[in-house]
Motif scaffolding. Structure first.
Motif, PDB file in Angstrom:
ATOM      1  N   PRO A  52      10.111   0.897  11.373  1.00  0.00           N
ATOM      2  CA  PRO A  52      10.794   2.061  10.283  1.00  0.00           C
ATOM      3  C   PRO A  52      12.462   1.971   9.964  1.00  0.00           C
ATOM      4  CG  PRO A  52       9.221   3.174  11.574  1.00  0.00           C
ATOM      5  CD  PRO A  52       9.449   1.546  12.341  1.00  0.00           C
ATOM      6  N   GLU A  53      13.016   1.963  10.946  1.00  0.00           N
ATOM      7  CA  GLU A  53      14.687   2.201  10.640  1.00  0.00           C
ATOM      8  C   GLU A  53      14.951   0.946  10.147  1.00  0.00           C
ATOM      9  OE1 GLU A  53      13.969   0.618  15.100  1.00  0.00           O
ATOM     10  OE2 GLU A  53      13.162   2.391  13.851  1.00  0.00           O
ATOM     11  N   GLU A  54      14.462  -0.118   9.654  1.00  0.00           N
ATOM     12  CA  GLU A  54      14.832  -1.208   9.143  1.00  0.00           C
ATOM     13  C   GLU A  54      14.408  -1.033   7.676  1.00  0.00           C
ATOM     14  OE1 GLU A  54      13.605  -5.191  10.542  1.00  0.00           O
ATOM     15  OE2 GLU A  54      14.547  -4.809  12.644  1.00  0.00           O
ATOM     16  N   LEU A  55      13.515  -0.249   7.430  1.00  0.00           N
ATOM     17  CA  LEU A  55      13.356   0.213   5.703  1.00  0.00           C
ATOM     18  C   LEU A  55      14.347   1.069   5.129  1.00  0.00           C
ATOM     19  CD1 LEU A  55       9.552   1.116   6.171  1.00  0.00           C
ATOM     20  CD2 LEU A  55      10.617  -1.112   5.314  1.00  0.00           C
ATOM     21  N   PRO A  56      14.739   0.772   3.764  1.00  0.00           N
ATOM     22  CA  PRO A  56      15.983   1.355   3.356  1.00  0.00           C
ATOM     23  C   PRO A  56      15.953   2.969   3.293  1.00  0.00           C
ATOM     24  CG  PRO A  56      14.490   0.396   1.816  1.00  0.00           C
ATOM     25  CD  PRO A  56      14.108  -0.349   2.852  1.00  0.00           C
ATOM     26  N   GLN A  57      14.580   3.537   2.992  1.00  0.00           N
ATOM     27  CA  GLN A  57      14.387   4.966   2.724  1.00  0.00           C
ATOM     28  C   GLN A  57      13.105   5.406   3.164  1.00  0.00           C
ATOM     29  OE1 GLN A  57      15.352   6.395  -1.056  1.00  0.00           O
ATOM     30  NE2 GLN A  57      15.615   8.516  -0.155  1.00  0.00           N
ATOM     31  N   ILE A  58      13.308   6.039   4.309  1.00  0.00           N
ATOM     32  CA  ILE A  58      11.609   6.434   4.767  1.00  0.00           C
ATOM     33  C   ILE A  58      11.584   8.169   4.947  1.00  0.00           C
ATOM     34  CG2 ILE A  58      11.449   4.398   6.180  1.00  0.00           C
ATOM     35  CD1 ILE A  58      12.157   6.017   8.487  1.00  0.00           C
ATOM     36  N   ASP A 117      18.783   7.668   4.593  1.00  0.00           N
ATOM     37  CA  ASP A 117      17.869   6.859   4.950  1.00  0.00           C
ATOM     38  C   ASP A 117      16.670   7.158   5.528  1.00  0.00           C
ATOM     39  OD1 ASP A 117      20.128   4.374   4.575  1.00  0.00           O
ATOM     40  OD2 ASP A 117      20.783   5.865   5.660  1.00  0.00           O
ATOM     41  N   GLU A 118      16.656   8.420   6.505  1.00  0.00           N
ATOM     42  CA  GLU A 118      15.731   8.726   7.089  1.00  0.00           C
ATOM     43  C   GLU A 118      15.439  10.031   6.875  1.00  0.00           C
ATOM     44  OE1 GLU A 118      13.836   9.198  11.788  1.00  0.00           O
ATOM     45  OE2 GLU A 118      15.347   7.793  11.187  1.00  0.00           O
ATOM     46  N   ILE A 119      14.148  10.727   6.361  1.00  0.00           N
ATOM     47  CA  ILE A 119      13.911  12.123   5.903  1.00  0.00           C
ATOM     48  C   ILE A 119      12.741  12.555   6.640  1.00  0.00           C
ATOM     49  CG2 ILE A 119      13.499  13.716   4.073  1.00  0.00           C
ATOM     50  CD1 ILE A 119      14.775  11.302   2.194  1.00  0.00           C
ATOM     51  N   TYR A 148      -1.578   6.188   6.819  1.00  0.00           N
ATOM     52  CA  TYR A 148      -0.664   7.117   6.633  1.00  0.00           C
ATOM     53  C   TYR A 148       0.449   6.905   7.492  1.00  0.00           C
ATOM     54  CZ  TYR A 148      -4.616   9.240   3.944  1.00  0.00           C
ATOM     55  OH  TYR A 148      -5.677   9.485   3.022  1.00  0.00           O
ATOM     56  N   GLY A 149       0.688   5.768   8.215  1.00  0.00           N
ATOM     57  CA  GLY A 149       1.552   5.632   8.974  1.00  0.00           C
ATOM     58  C   GLY A 149       2.563   4.551   8.351  1.00  0.00           C
ATOM     59  N   PRO A 150       3.720   3.999   9.346  1.00  0.00           N
ATOM     60  CA  PRO A 150       4.515   2.924   8.865  1.00  0.00           C
ATOM     61  C   PRO A 150       3.858   1.478   8.635  1.00  0.00           C
ATOM     62  CG  PRO A 150       5.346   4.220  11.006  1.00  0.00           C
ATOM     63  CD  PRO A 150       3.946   4.406  10.929  1.00  0.00           C
ATOM     64  N   ILE A 157      -3.609  12.789  -2.100  1.00  0.00           N
ATOM     65  CA  ILE A 157      -3.653  12.120  -0.713  1.00  0.00           C
ATOM     66  C   ILE A 157      -4.318  13.189   0.264  1.00  0.00           C
ATOM     67  CG2 ILE A 157      -2.535  11.398   1.438  1.00  0.00           C
ATOM     68  CD1 ILE A 157      -0.549  10.370  -0.263  1.00  0.00           C
ATOM     69  N   PRO A 158      -5.491  12.990   0.774  1.00  0.00           N
ATOM     70  CA  PRO A 158      -6.248  13.972   1.685  1.00  0.00           C
ATOM     71  C   PRO A 158      -5.255  14.787   2.638  1.00  0.00           C
ATOM     72  CG  PRO A 158      -7.273  12.110   1.416  1.00  0.00           C
ATOM     73  CD  PRO A 158      -6.186  11.620   0.828  1.00  0.00           C
ATOM     74  N   ALA A 159      -5.367  15.782   2.931  1.00  0.00           N
ATOM     75  CA  ALA A 159      -4.649  16.704   3.891  1.00  0.00           C
ATOM     76  C   ALA A 159      -4.222  15.911   5.336  1.00  0.00           C
ATOM     77  CB  ALA A 159      -4.935  18.110   3.971  1.00  0.00           C
ATOM     78  N   THR A 160      -3.232  15.701   5.547  1.00  0.00           N
ATOM     79  CA  THR A 160      -3.005  15.250   7.024  1.00  0.00           C
ATOM     80  C   THR A 160      -1.956  15.960   7.598  1.00  0.00           C
ATOM     81  OG1 THR A 160      -2.460  13.197   8.036  1.00  0.00           O
ATOM     82  CG2 THR A 160      -1.430  13.410   5.984  1.00  0.00           C
ATOM     83  N   ASP A 161      -1.819  15.892   8.833  1.00  0.00           N
ATOM     84  CA  ASP A 161      -0.791  16.615   9.540  1.00  0.00           C
ATOM     85  C   ASP A 161       0.551  15.895   9.435  1.00  0.00           C
ATOM     86  OD1 ASP A 161      -2.332  18.589  10.443  1.00  0.00           O
ATOM     87  OD2 ASP A 161      -2.939  17.604  12.245  1.00  0.00           O
ATOM     88  N   ARG A 162       0.497  14.663   9.595  1.00  0.00           N
ATOM     89  CA  ARG A 162       1.772  13.636   9.504  1.00  0.00           C
ATOM     90  C   ARG A 162       1.266  12.444   8.540  1.00  0.00           C
ATOM     91  NH1 ARG A 162       4.992  10.575  13.536  1.00  0.00           N
ATOM     92  NH2 ARG A 162       7.182  11.441  13.493  1.00  0.00           N
ATOM     93  N   LEU A 163       2.487  11.934   7.655  1.00  0.00           N
ATOM     94  CA  LEU A 163       2.407  11.154   6.737  1.00  0.00           C
ATOM     95  C   LEU A 163       3.660  10.510   6.681  1.00  0.00           C
ATOM     96  CD1 LEU A 163       0.638  11.219   3.149  1.00  0.00           C
ATOM     97  CD2 LEU A 163       3.180  10.680   3.382  1.00  0.00           C
ATOM     98  N   PHE A 164       3.574   9.077   6.756  1.00  0.00           N
ATOM     99  CA  PHE A 164       4.621   8.268   6.450  1.00  0.00           C
ATOM    100  C   PHE A 164       4.839   7.415   5.102  1.00  0.00           C
ATOM    101  CE2 PHE A 164       7.146   4.295   6.629  1.00  0.00           C
ATOM    102  CZ  PHE A 164       8.327   4.598   7.209  1.00  0.00           C
ATOM    103  N   ALA A 165       5.826   7.890   4.357  1.00  0.00           N
ATOM    104  CA  ALA A 165       5.960   6.995   3.082  1.00  0.00           C
ATOM    105  C   ALA A 165       7.468   6.418   3.138  1.00  0.00           C
ATOM    106  CB  ALA A 165       5.777   8.053   1.828  1.00  0.00           C
TER     107      ALA A 165
END
Length: 841
Positions: free
Chosen positions: A627-633, A594-596, A619-621, A649-657
């Motif tokens: 986020p914990e309610e999403l099926p797979q993050i 569910d969370e990676i 690049y966030g939720p 996607i331009p380089a970023t330190d942290r990305l949410f998908a």
């Protein structure tokens, strides 16, 4: 011989002499050959003794002559006898239970011996040469028996009471002979008792024939098995050895330090000795051996066994079942060793017993502190159970002289095994009254081989094997094959050798039927992959592939890269982080989590995301949904290059998908091209979602930003009747158009879980116009009548398409092709729009 015996013999002699009056008046000389004279010449003495109220004076001088003076108090008479003949000495042996007389010298013709029996038992005299005769005499030198041939020698057996005096004479043509004297075997009814001596005795018993054979210190006796049924031997002092053979029926043998008993087939036997060798007789025989108060070693081989301890030794052979008995933790430190056969052997160890089945025979060991088992070829299998305490287990397909292939260490005992192709270890579930697990904190360690290995583990069971090995009947085992299984252990650590291609699969569920919901965590790096959850831990080191599969519950995976270049690939089904470690390439997979969390660490790391939803603005939720309610993050950190389905996607330190939104495989339009104003149908193909699809919306991308804006909506299908489609008039200007489709999840707001945009292009045509021909050419020109003429329509075009080109000869010159003037029609345009035919006009 004691003096009492001497005077007892003399008493009879003198009584007879007193009865002879002429003997009193005329003393005479008697020769040694006369029995009465011999009775007086047994040993030198000078003694006065009172016999029957009479005074008797005996004297023997140094020349072997004796003088007897006889007098009575009531008659006052004395008679004197003097013997002048020389008497050869009789060698007195004293009290004899067993005695060997080696190399007796018979060069003088004969030798005399006297003895006193030590037991009420058979007196056996044996001369180990055929040309020697033995004569047995009683205390009065009355002849009792002469020897008979026995094998290669001569023998006498005579029943005797304890404490009796006997004499025997050796004579014959031999000059030297070995003599054996035994007074050790007592036969009384059904019982046969064999005595030991103060020296080292050798006793043997054979019940395999109808005549039971007893051998003591070389003397052999046979007893009718129907009459003699109970036998016993006590070795007494000395270092004694016993050899036993059972009957042809079923025998039960029980041994203790220094003693043993055997029963069966109508015979019983008890023995006491330092060393005991026993062999079954061929029936279904069972042997039980008990330990001593000290440190003992039990060794079981395929067809025999031995037990050693302080002051005793047992050797067993030919028993169908052999059982070693010890008491765990007391009476010394006891060790048992099982040794297998070249065939397939089977070992099982529990808290109660350890047993091995080899060559169809069972070997058991109960209560031992140290247990060792050795395979010897074949496909050998070991089955182990844990104890209620904290146990540790280690299993390896590779071994050395100093390192076993399996080791189970418990608080009370250890089990060590070598050369077992299969190991099946089980942690027995033990629960308290409240239902909690009280089975101890057990830990298992597995090791791979230098070959390709496969590890499969879940909370209930872990298996490791050489890749390709299957646990099914009929599988053909090859050298190097192995299969090890662990069931119920809460912690299992597995080490790869780094050789071969090793693959690990961890699951947080015990098969498809496992519906338990629990939250699990998968953590993986370039070296270690670990899956943990309530009550279990699965750990693998230096495997080329580690794949974790999650089931029910909220499961989290954390994948970390190395200092080198790592590659991350993510789809809705599975994510993978791969790279290089000290042993070579590695790849860690997470399936169904569910969370990676993926960490690129150092190096120029790259991530490829397929069908993931990314908010390119933040690049966030997504806003409004935890986020914990999403099926797979997915949280992606420290990746230098990121590619998504809709572009880099331009380089970023942290990305949410995230995944779990609906997906559309493709969108298609029909007809294409479509005439402006006619009906156009758009179809979304391969629409899917893990929860369900609420609707699919169709757009015409007017501004070309690959996103369906509100003013570009053509329509929305919420029913999927006949597929996810939209149909309507193509009212926009002729030309090429881009059409978009997007699906919306039925479980979340439309602004949250929607599919990525899927597009296709199509053409809209204006009102239908007639086709055009730029020019017409003929060849050859001129043409000879009757020869072939070719007409070609050049620059043929149409906004919709050309169906055919017809060619005419304008015979009436009106510039119109009349029906009678048609030469031919081309409908294929193969090689251009042409007509060829004979110029016949």
């Amino acid at each position: 011989m004691g003096k009492r015996s001497v005077y007892g013999r003399a008493r009879g002699f003198f009584s007879r002499m007193l009865a002879e009056s002429n003997f009193r008046r005329n003393p005479r000389r008697r020769r040694f050959g006369d029995p009465l004279t011999r009775s007086l010449l047994m040993e030198p003495l000078e003694q006065r003794h009172l016999l029957n109220g009479a005074a008797r004076d005996l004297s023997l001088n140094g020349s072997g002559e004796f003088t007897a003076a006889i007098g009575t108090s009531d008659v006052g008479e004395y008679a004197a006898v003097q013997a002048g003949a020389y008497a050869p000495p009789v060698q007195w042996l004293g009290a004899v239970d067993f005695l060997a007389l080696p190399s007796v010298d018979l060069s003088g013709g004969e030798s005399w011996y006297g003895l006193e029996t030590a037991h009420g038992a058979i007196l056996t005299l044996e001369a180990l040469a055929a040309d020697v005769a033995i004569g047995l005499y009683d205390a009065d030198f009355n002849e009792l028996k002469l020897s008979e041939a026995a094998g290669a020698g001569q023998r006498i057996d005579w029943p005797a009471m304890a404490g009796l005096t006997f004499y025997f004479r050796l004579s014959g043509t031999a000059t030297v002979v070995d003599v054996r004297i035994a007074n050790l075997v007592q036969h009384d009814g059904a019982a046969v008792v064999v005595y030991g001596t103060a020296g080292d005795d050798a006793f043997a018993f054979d019940a395999s024939a109808a005549v039971r054979q007893v051998t003591i210190n070389g003397a052999v006796y046979g007893f009718n098995g129907a009459l003699a049924t109970a036998f016993s031997f006590d070795g007494a002092a000395g270092d004694d050895t016993v050899r036993l053979r059972g009957s042809q029926g079923n025998n039960t043998y029980t041994a203790w330090p220094g003693s043993a008993e055997m029963t069966g087939d109508g015979v019983s036997l008890t023995v006491r000795a330092d060393r005991i060798y026993v062999r079954g007789g061929g029936g279904v025989d069972t042997a039980t051996i008990w330990d001593s108060l000290g440190d003992d070693l039990f060794e079981f081989f395929p067809v025999w066994a031995r037990v050693t301890g302080t002051g005793f030794f047992h050797h067993l052979q030919g028993f169908t079942t052999m059982i070693g008995k010890a008491e765990l933790g007391v009476d010394g430190t006891d060790e048992v060793r099982f040794r297998g056969s070249p065939q397939n052997d089977w070992l099982k160890s529990t808290t109660i017993t350890t047993r091995m089945l080899t060559l169809g025979a069972w070997r058991h060991a109960n209560g031992f502190d140290t247990i060792s088992a050795y395979g010897r070829g074949g496909v050998d299998k070991a089955v182990l159970e844990d104890t209620p305490g904290d146990d540790t287990l280690r299993i390896s397909p590779a071994q050395t002289a100093a390192k076993a292939s399996l080791l189970l260490a418990t608080p009370e005992y250890t089990v060590t095994g070598y050369d077992f192709s299969q190991v099946d270890a089980t942690r027995v579930r033990r629960v308290g009254r409240d239902g909690t697990d009280i089975g101890g904190n057990d830990k298992a360690t597995l090791e791979g081989s230098p070959l390709d290995d496969t590890l499969i583990g879940d909370p209930a069971e872990v298996r490791i094997c050489r890749t390709g090995v299957v646990d099914v009947p009929g599988y053909s085992w090859q050298p190097g094959d192995y299969l090890h299984k662990i069931t119920g252990f809460p912690e299992v650590l597995t080490y790869s050798t780094g050789d071969g291609h090793d693959r690990a699969v961890f699951r947080d569920f015990a098969g498809p039927a496992d519906t338990a919901q629990h939250d699990d965590t998968f953590t993986a790096s370039g070296i270690v992959g670990e899956l943990t959850g309530p009550g279990y831990r699965l750990w693998a080191r230096y495997f080329d592939e580690v794949r974790a599969e999650a089931g029910l519950g909220r499961d989290v995976a954390s994948l970390s890269g190395t200092a080198g270049v790592d590659q991350f690939n993510g789809t809705a089904a599975e994510v993978c982080l791969s790279g290089l470690n000290a042993k070579g390439a590695f790849a860690n997979y997470a399936n169904g989590f569910d969370e990676i969390h993926a960490f690129g660490a150092a190096g120029q790391d790259k991530a490829d995301l397929a069908n993931a939803v990314v908010d390119r603005a933040t690049y966030g939720p997504p806003p409004g949904v935890p986020p914990e309610e999403l099926p797979q993050i997915l949280w992606l950190e420290q990746f230098e290059k990121i590619d998504a389905q809709d572009g880099p996607i331009p380089a970023t330190d942290r990305l949410f998908a995230y995944w779990g939104a609906p997906t559309i495989a493709s969108v298609s339009d029909s007809p294409d091209p479509v005439v402006r104003g006619n009906v156009l149908t758009l179809t979304a193909n391969g629409v899917s979602d893990d929860h369900g699809v609420a609707s699919v919306s169709f757009y015409r991308d007017v501004n070309g930003n690959n996103v369906g804006d509100p003013g570009e909506l053509l329509g929305t299908d919420t029913s999927a009747a006949g597929g996810w489609v939209w149909s309507g008039a193509a009212t926009w200007a002729p030309g090429t158009s881009t059409y978009l489709a997007q699906a919306t999840d039925d479980g979340y707001p439309a602004s949250v879980l929607t599919s990525p945009w899927v597009s296709t292009t199509g053409t809209v045509l204006g009102p239908n116009q007639p086709p055009a021909i730029a020019s017409l050419s003929d060849s050859p020109d001129p043409v000879v009548q009757g020869n072939v003429l070719t007409l070609t329509a050049n620059g043929v075009s149409d906004d919709h398409g050309v169906a055919s080109v017809s060619f005419y000869r304008d015979a009436n010159g009106n510039n119109i092709g009349d029906p009678g003037e048609l030469l031919g029609t081309d409908t294929s345009a193969a090689g251009g729009w042409v007509w060829s035919g004979a110029a016949t006009w």
